[in-house]
Scaffold this active site. Structure first.
Site, PDB file in Angstrom:
ATOM      1  N   SER A  89       3.624  -2.454  10.300  1.00  0.00           N
ATOM      2  CA  SER A  89       5.073  -2.465  10.513  1.00  0.00           C
ATOM      3  C   SER A  89       5.754  -3.765  10.088  1.00  0.00           C
ATOM      4  O   SER A  89       6.715  -4.200  10.734  1.00  0.00           O
ATOM      5  CB  SER A  89       5.391  -2.120  11.975  1.00  0.00           C
ATOM      6  N   ASN A 133       0.867  -1.183   0.000  1.00  0.00           N
ATOM      7  CA  ASN A 133       0.000   0.000   0.000  1.00  0.00           C
ATOM      8  C   ASN A 133       0.902   1.231   0.000  1.00  0.00           C
ATOM      9  O   ASN A 133       1.485   1.571   1.020  1.00  0.00           O
ATOM     10  CB  ASN A 133      -0.888  -0.047   1.262  1.00  0.00           C
ATOM     11  N   TRP A 134       1.009   1.864  -1.163  1.00  0.00           N
ATOM     12  CA  TRP A 134       1.943   2.998  -1.283  1.00  0.00           C
ATOM     13  C   TRP A 134       1.378   4.265  -0.630  1.00  0.00           C
ATOM     14  O   TRP A 134       2.076   5.257  -0.521  1.00  0.00           O
ATOM     15  CB  TRP A 134       2.263   3.260  -2.751  1.00  0.00           C
ATOM     16  N   LYS A 135       0.117   4.241  -0.277  1.00  0.00           N
ATOM     17  CA  LYS A 135      -0.549   5.405   0.327  1.00  0.00           C
ATOM     18  C   LYS A 135      -0.352   6.652  -0.554  1.00  0.00           C
ATOM     19  O   LYS A 135      -0.266   6.527  -1.768  1.00  0.00           O
ATOM     20  CB  LYS A 135      -0.049   5.628   1.756  1.00  0.00           C
ATOM     21  N   GLY A 181       2.697   1.921  10.804  1.00  0.00           N
ATOM     22  CA  GLY A 181       3.679   2.997  10.672  1.00  0.00           C
ATOM     23  C   GLY A 181       4.407   3.348  11.951  1.00  0.00           C
ATOM     24  O   GLY A 181       5.055   4.391  12.024  1.00  0.00           O
ATOM     25  N   GLY A 195       2.828  -1.198   4.304  1.00  0.00           N
ATOM     26  CA  GLY A 195       2.829   0.220   3.979  1.00  0.00           C
ATOM     27  C   GLY A 195       4.235   0.712   3.679  1.00  0.00           C
ATOM     28  O   GLY A 195       4.760   0.554   2.582  1.00  0.00           O
ATOM     29  N   GLY A 196       4.888   1.279   4.699  1.00  0.00           N
ATOM     30  CA  GLY A 196       6.200   1.918   4.527  1.00  0.00           C
ATOM     31  C   GLY A 196       7.217   1.061   3.791  1.00  0.00           C
ATOM     32  O   GLY A 196       7.930   1.543   2.897  1.00  0.00           O
ATOM     33  N   HIS A 204      -9.390   0.800   5.057  1.00  0.00           N
ATOM     34  CA  HIS A 204      -8.108   1.009   5.748  1.00  0.00           C
ATOM     35  C   HIS A 204      -8.342   1.938   6.941  1.00  0.00           C
ATOM     36  O   HIS A 204      -9.151   2.868   6.863  1.00  0.00           O
ATOM     37  CB  HIS A 204      -7.098   1.626   4.775  1.00  0.00           C
ATOM     38  N   GLU A 240      -6.768   4.330   8.063  1.00  0.00           N
ATOM     39  CA  GLU A 240      -6.558   5.760   7.797  1.00  0.00           C
ATOM     40  C   GLU A 240      -7.798   6.383   7.166  1.00  0.00           C
ATOM     41  O   GLU A 240      -8.106   7.554   7.403  1.00  0.00           O
ATOM     42  CB  GLU A 240      -5.304   5.939   6.922  1.00  0.00           C
ATOM     43  N   GLU A 285      -5.150  -5.317  10.643  1.00  0.00           N
ATOM     44  CA  GLU A 285      -4.148  -4.275  10.840  1.00  0.00           C
ATOM     45  C   GLU A 285      -4.416  -3.545  12.147  1.00  0.00           C
ATOM     46  O   GLU A 285      -5.264  -2.631  12.182  1.00  0.00           O
ATOM     47  CB  GLU A 285      -4.205  -3.274   9.683  1.00  0.00           C
TER      48      GLU A 285
END
Ligand code: PEP
Length: 251
Positions: free
Chosen positions: A214, A12-14, A176, A235-236, A100, A102, A170
């Site tokens: 993470s 997930n590049w966000k 993150g 993610g990251g 998600h 977010e 998640e």
């Protein structure tokens, strides 16, 4: 023997990446996947919507799958700034992340909205990745399993089946932050998710359950080996081709 639930490693590049960076990242992932020649796992990247078409073109022939990060529940209409599942499909997506944390937090998405988005994904021929997870406060109050159950019951549409659904667990506090639950905690959450799904859909045993929060190359091996974990939502660490490929390798 082939595993019944093929692992899925989803990036997930966000809201990250301009064209040049994103195309370099896509090329790096595509090259790694092509070289690895995996037939026993799936690798998916979910770039920002602006880059979907270019990334889909860049990974053609590599085996890398492409998905969206969100969609509107309607197919078209007066929804300024939104993107429908059909539009994602039109530019090469085969998957879409819905619910998600977010989006649940930033955009007030409820379970009902998430369920409508999962239905929209089906309507457009996309595979929805439905995200659920508890906050730190909910965890500290001992409510993790109850929260997961409520979110699942509210977010998974009627008529779901393993071929039409991926669920990502998640924990919000792990996203993150560099913090992760223990392997035993992940296994217990996933076992509970599968148990709850058992009352909702006929072939719950075959639904792929991803862990997200993470995940990186150095912890992917143990997290992916936890019971009932069939892949990762990343993610990251999905923003660096080598790190993301290391996670895919661990699957
Ligand atoms: C995510 O946002 O889906 C996620 C898992 O992020 P990170 O890997 O950076 O924790």
């Amino acid at each position: 023997m082939a595993r019944s639930r093929q692992p899925l490693i989803a990036g997930n590049w966000k809201m990250n990446g301009l064209r040049a960076d994103a195309l370099a990242l896509a090329a790096g992932v595509a090259e790694g996947v092509r070289r690895a020649g995996w037939t026993d796992r799936e690798v998916l990247v979910c770039p920002p919507a602006t880059l979907l078409m270019a990334v889909a073109d860049a990974v053609i022939g590599s085996g890398v799958l492409v998905g969206g990060q969100n969609c509107h529940a309607d197919a078209s209409g007066a929804h300024t700034g939104d993107i429908s599942a059909e539009m994602l499909r039109d530019v090469g997506a085969g998957h879409v992340i819905v619910g998600h944390s977010e989006r649940r937090t930033d955009c007030g998405e409820t379970d009902t909205i998430v369920r409508a988005k999962a239905e929209a994904a089906w309507r457009a021929g996309l595979l929805p990745i439905v995200c659920i997870g508890e906050t730190l406060a909910e965890r500290e109050a001992g409510r993790t399993l109850a929260v997961l159950e409520t979110q699942l019951k509210g977010s998974v549409p009627a008529g779901a089946a393993a071929a039409k659904l991926v669920v990502a667990y998640e924990p919000v506090w792990a996203i993150g932050t560099g913090k992760t639950p223990t392997v035993a905690e992940v296994a217990s959450a996933h076992a509970h998710i599968r148990h709850v799904l058992g009352a909702l859909i006929p072939d719950a045993g075959a639904v792929r359950l991803l862990y997200g929060g993470s995940v990186k190359g150095s912890n992917a091996g143990e997290l992916l080996a936890a019971g009932d974990v069939d892949g990762a939502l990343v993610g990251g660490a999905s923003l660096k081709a080598d790190e993301f490929l290391a996670i895919a390798k661990a699957a």
